[in-house]
Motif scaffolding. Sequence first.
Motif, PDB file in Angstrom:
ATOM      1  N   GLY A 103       0.792  -1.223   0.000  1.00 32.04           N
ATOM      2  CA  GLY A 103       0.000   0.000   0.000  1.00 32.04           C
ATOM      3  C   GLY A 103       0.819   1.266   0.000  1.00 32.04           C
ATOM      4  N   ALA A 104       2.156   1.132   0.072  1.00 32.22           N
ATOM      5  CA  ALA A 104       3.010   2.324   0.067  1.00 32.22           C
ATOM      6  C   ALA A 104       2.928   3.060  -1.265  1.00 32.22           C
ATOM      7  N   VAL A 105       2.655   2.330  -2.353  1.00 34.16           N
ATOM      8  CA  VAL A 105       2.419   2.941  -3.663  1.00 34.16           C
ATOM      9  C   VAL A 105       1.025   2.537  -4.116  1.00 34.16           C
ATOM     10  N   VAL A 106       0.224   3.521  -4.478  1.00 37.39           N
ATOM     11  CA  VAL A 106      -1.179   3.276  -4.805  1.00 37.39           C
ATOM     12  C   VAL A 106      -1.393   3.164  -6.316  1.00 37.39           C
ATOM     13  N   ASP A 107      -0.832   4.120  -7.060  1.00 40.17           N
ATOM     14  CA  ASP A 107      -1.049   4.194  -8.505  1.00 40.17           C
ATOM     15  C   ASP A 107       0.262   4.443  -9.225  1.00 40.17           C
ATOM     16  N   LEU A 108       0.346   3.913 -10.432  1.00 43.75           N
ATOM     17  CA  LEU A 108       1.440   4.233 -11.336  1.00 43.75           C
ATOM     18  C   LEU A 108       0.828   4.671 -12.655  1.00 43.75           C
ATOM     19  N   PHE A 109       1.117   5.900 -13.057  1.00 39.04           N
ATOM     20  CA  PHE A 109       0.671   6.433 -14.342  1.00 39.04           C
ATOM     21  C   PHE A 109       1.890   6.555 -15.239  1.00 39.04           C
ATOM     22  N   VAL A 110       1.831   5.998 -16.433  1.00 42.02           N
ATOM     23  CA  VAL A 110       3.010   5.961 -17.292  1.00 42.02           C
ATOM     24  C   VAL A 110       2.595   6.107 -18.758  1.00 42.02           C
ATOM     25  N   THR A 111       3.401   6.807 -19.522  1.00 43.86           N
ATOM     26  CA  THR A 111       3.136   6.916 -20.950  1.00 43.86           C
ATOM     27  C   THR A 111       3.523   5.609 -21.634  1.00 43.86           C
ATOM     28  N   ASP A 112       2.979   5.398 -22.808  1.00 41.03           N
ATOM     29  CA  ASP A 112       3.249   4.159 -23.538  1.00 41.03           C
ATOM     30  C   ASP A 112       4.738   4.002 -23.834  1.00 41.03           C
ATOM     31  N   ALA A 113       5.419   5.100 -24.185  1.00 42.52           N
ATOM     32  CA  ALA A 113       6.842   5.021 -24.522  1.00 42.52           C
ATOM     33  C   ALA A 113       7.674   4.600 -23.321  1.00 42.52           C
ATOM     34  N   VAL A 114       7.397   5.166 -22.162  1.00 43.46           N
ATOM     35  CA  VAL A 114       8.157   4.803 -20.960  1.00 43.46           C
ATOM     36  C   VAL A 114       7.808   3.394 -20.508  1.00 43.46           C
ATOM     37  N   ALA A 115       6.547   3.009 -20.637  1.00 43.39           N
ATOM     38  CA  ALA A 115       6.142   1.652 -20.264  1.00 43.39           C
ATOM     39  C   ALA A 115       6.880   0.613 -21.092  1.00 43.39           C
ATOM     40  N   ASP A 116       7.062   0.896 -22.369  1.00 44.03           N
ATOM     41  CA  ASP A 116       7.773  -0.038 -23.241  1.00 44.03           C
ATOM     42  C   ASP A 116       9.245  -0.142 -22.861  1.00 44.03           C
ATOM     43  N   ARG A 117       9.809   0.972 -22.398  1.00 38.48           N
ATOM     44  CA  ARG A 117      11.232   1.008 -22.044  1.00 38.48           C
ATOM     45  C   ARG A 117      11.498   0.448 -20.637  1.00 38.48           C
ATOM     46  N   GLU A 118      10.516   0.583 -19.751  1.00 37.27           N
ATOM     47  CA  GLU A 118      10.699   0.195 -18.351  1.00 37.27           C
ATOM     48  C   GLU A 118       9.762  -0.951 -17.970  1.00 37.27           C
ATOM     49  N   ARG A 119       9.829  -2.025 -18.740  1.00 35.01           N
ATOM     50  CA  ARG A 119       8.909  -3.144 -18.505  1.00 35.01           C
ATOM     51  C   ARG A 119       9.126  -3.773 -17.130  1.00 35.01           C
ATOM     52  N   ASP A 120      10.372  -3.845 -16.686  1.00 37.50           N
ATOM     53  CA  ASP A 120      10.648  -4.443 -15.372  1.00 37.50           C
ATOM     54  C   ASP A 120       9.980  -3.653 -14.265  1.00 37.50           C
ATOM     55  N   LEU A 121       9.952  -2.344 -14.411  1.00 36.13           N
ATOM     56  CA  LEU A 121       9.323  -1.501 -13.410  1.00 36.13           C
ATOM     57  C   LEU A 121       7.834  -1.821 -13.300  1.00 36.13           C
ATOM     58  N   LEU A 122       7.168  -1.974 -14.441  1.00 34.78           N
ATOM     59  CA  LEU A 122       5.746  -2.284 -14.418  1.00 34.78           C
ATOM     60  C   LEU A 122       5.481  -3.670 -13.845  1.00 34.78           C
ATOM     61  N   ILE A 123       6.357  -4.614 -14.147  1.00 36.50           N
ATOM     62  CA  ILE A 123       6.201  -5.964 -13.588  1.00 36.50           C
ATOM     63  C   ILE A 123       6.302  -5.920 -12.072  1.00 36.50           C
ATOM     64  N   ARG A 124       7.269  -5.165 -11.563  1.00 38.72           N
ATOM     65  CA  ARG A 124       7.435  -5.047 -10.112  1.00 38.72           C
ATOM     66  C   ARG A 124       6.254  -4.328  -9.489  1.00 38.72           C
ATOM     67  N   ALA A 125       5.740  -3.328 -10.193  1.00 38.37           N
ATOM     68  CA  ALA A 125       4.589  -2.591  -9.661  1.00 38.37           C
ATOM     69  C   ALA A 125       3.377  -3.502  -9.541  1.00 38.37           C
ATOM     70  N   ARG A 126       3.092  -4.265 -10.570  1.00 39.99           N
ATOM     71  CA  ARG A 126       1.943  -5.169 -10.516  1.00 39.99           C
ATOM     72  C   ARG A 126       2.126  -6.206  -9.417  1.00 39.99           C
ATOM     73  N   ALA A 127       3.340  -6.731  -9.289  1.00 38.01           N
ATOM     74  CA  ALA A 127       3.608  -7.735  -8.255  1.00 38.01           C
ATOM     75  C   ALA A 127       3.408  -7.172  -6.857  1.00 38.01           C
ATOM     76  N   ALA A 128       3.636  -5.861  -6.710  1.00 39.55           N
ATOM     77  CA  ALA A 128       3.454  -5.215  -5.404  1.00 39.55           C
ATOM     78  C   ALA A 128       2.027  -4.752  -5.177  1.00 39.55           C
ATOM     79  N   GLY A 129       1.137  -5.048  -6.117  1.00 38.56           N
ATOM     80  CA  GLY A 129      -0.261  -4.685  -5.953  1.00 38.56           C
ATOM     81  C   GLY A 129      -0.584  -3.253  -6.322  1.00 38.56           C
ATOM     82  N   VAL A 130       0.271  -2.616  -7.113  1.00 38.83           N
ATOM     83  CA  VAL A 130       0.058  -1.225  -7.501  1.00 38.83           C
ATOM     84  C   VAL A 130      -0.834  -1.178  -8.739  1.00 38.83           C
ATOM     85  N   ARG A 131      -1.844  -0.304  -8.726  1.00 41.59           N
ATOM     86  CA  ARG A 131      -2.665  -0.105  -9.924  1.00 41.59           C
ATOM     87  C   ARG A 131      -1.822   0.624 -10.963  1.00 41.59           C
ATOM     88  N   THR A 132      -1.760   0.075 -12.159  1.00 41.64           N
ATOM     89  CA  THR A 132      -0.961   0.691 -13.219  1.00 41.64           C
ATOM     90  C   THR A 132      -1.871   1.100 -14.368  1.00 41.64           C
TER      91      THR A 132
END
Length: 275
Positions: free
Chosen positions: A50-79
């Motif tokens: 619950g320390a991070v609630v939401d992650l808002f990301v542009t498509d270009a950054v999401a494509d470049r930082e896939r590991d970040l999004l994977i970690r966010a989802r694993a931590a229960g963060v809404r992306t």
Amino acid sequence: MSEVLTERTPRVAAARKLLRRAAREDTGRFLVEGVRPAYDALARAEDSPGAVVDLFVTDAVADRERDLLIRARAAGVRTAIVTERAVASLTDTVHPQGLVLVCRRDEPDPTQALAGARLVAVLAGVADPGNAGTVIRTADAAGADAVLLAGDTVDPYNPKCVRASMGSLFHLPVLRERSIDAVLTTLRAAVLGVVVADGHGETELGPATDDLLARPTAWVLGSEAHGVPDELAAAADARVRVPIRGRAESLNLATAAAVCLYASVRAQNPVEAPR
């Protein structure tokens, strides 16, 4: 995450309110911009759900930082994928970095957080968020146990302060106490010496302060314009000035903090002479 959110989407609009201090205090949330700080925030979320609630990301950054999004989802963060305009609406920078988090504010109890501390930075009456964030980063680098914001001091969750801390906001306790009396009581209860950094202090920082700084210490730093509040300065165990050898009138706050904190680091961790 097939839907692309715009600046008008309710989730984005709600997050945008966190640019204002009142909304941050009402909701207990704040904004974090950028990839590097996002990794620090997610590291906390992995240990504290619950320390991070939401992650808002542009498509270009999401494509470049896939590991970040994977970690966010694993931590229960809404992306959510958002438009460039949507992410720009969540920042006060000229060149947005394409990624913004909504994080939970932590408000540790100062008495508990300072138990056993050996080095603390106290910011008293500091109004500039960039300065405050840089001191938080400096305190983190010096291995300080906490940063305490005393009196009428800037909100550490101000977006500019968060950016200037470069993720250090997630590395050590950042405490707040508006009452100067309560600040002094808390520091005394933690058995910390109270040392004020003062350009007109009676003692010059150097060998003469080694014994003083070898003990657990709270360095009190005030604003560049007004210095440390009189009430806090009068109650200090010592007022120490950083020597200025050249013609500069003074040091800025972050530089003075670095000099003072690392003087304590050296005094508390003396290097034994080779035999």
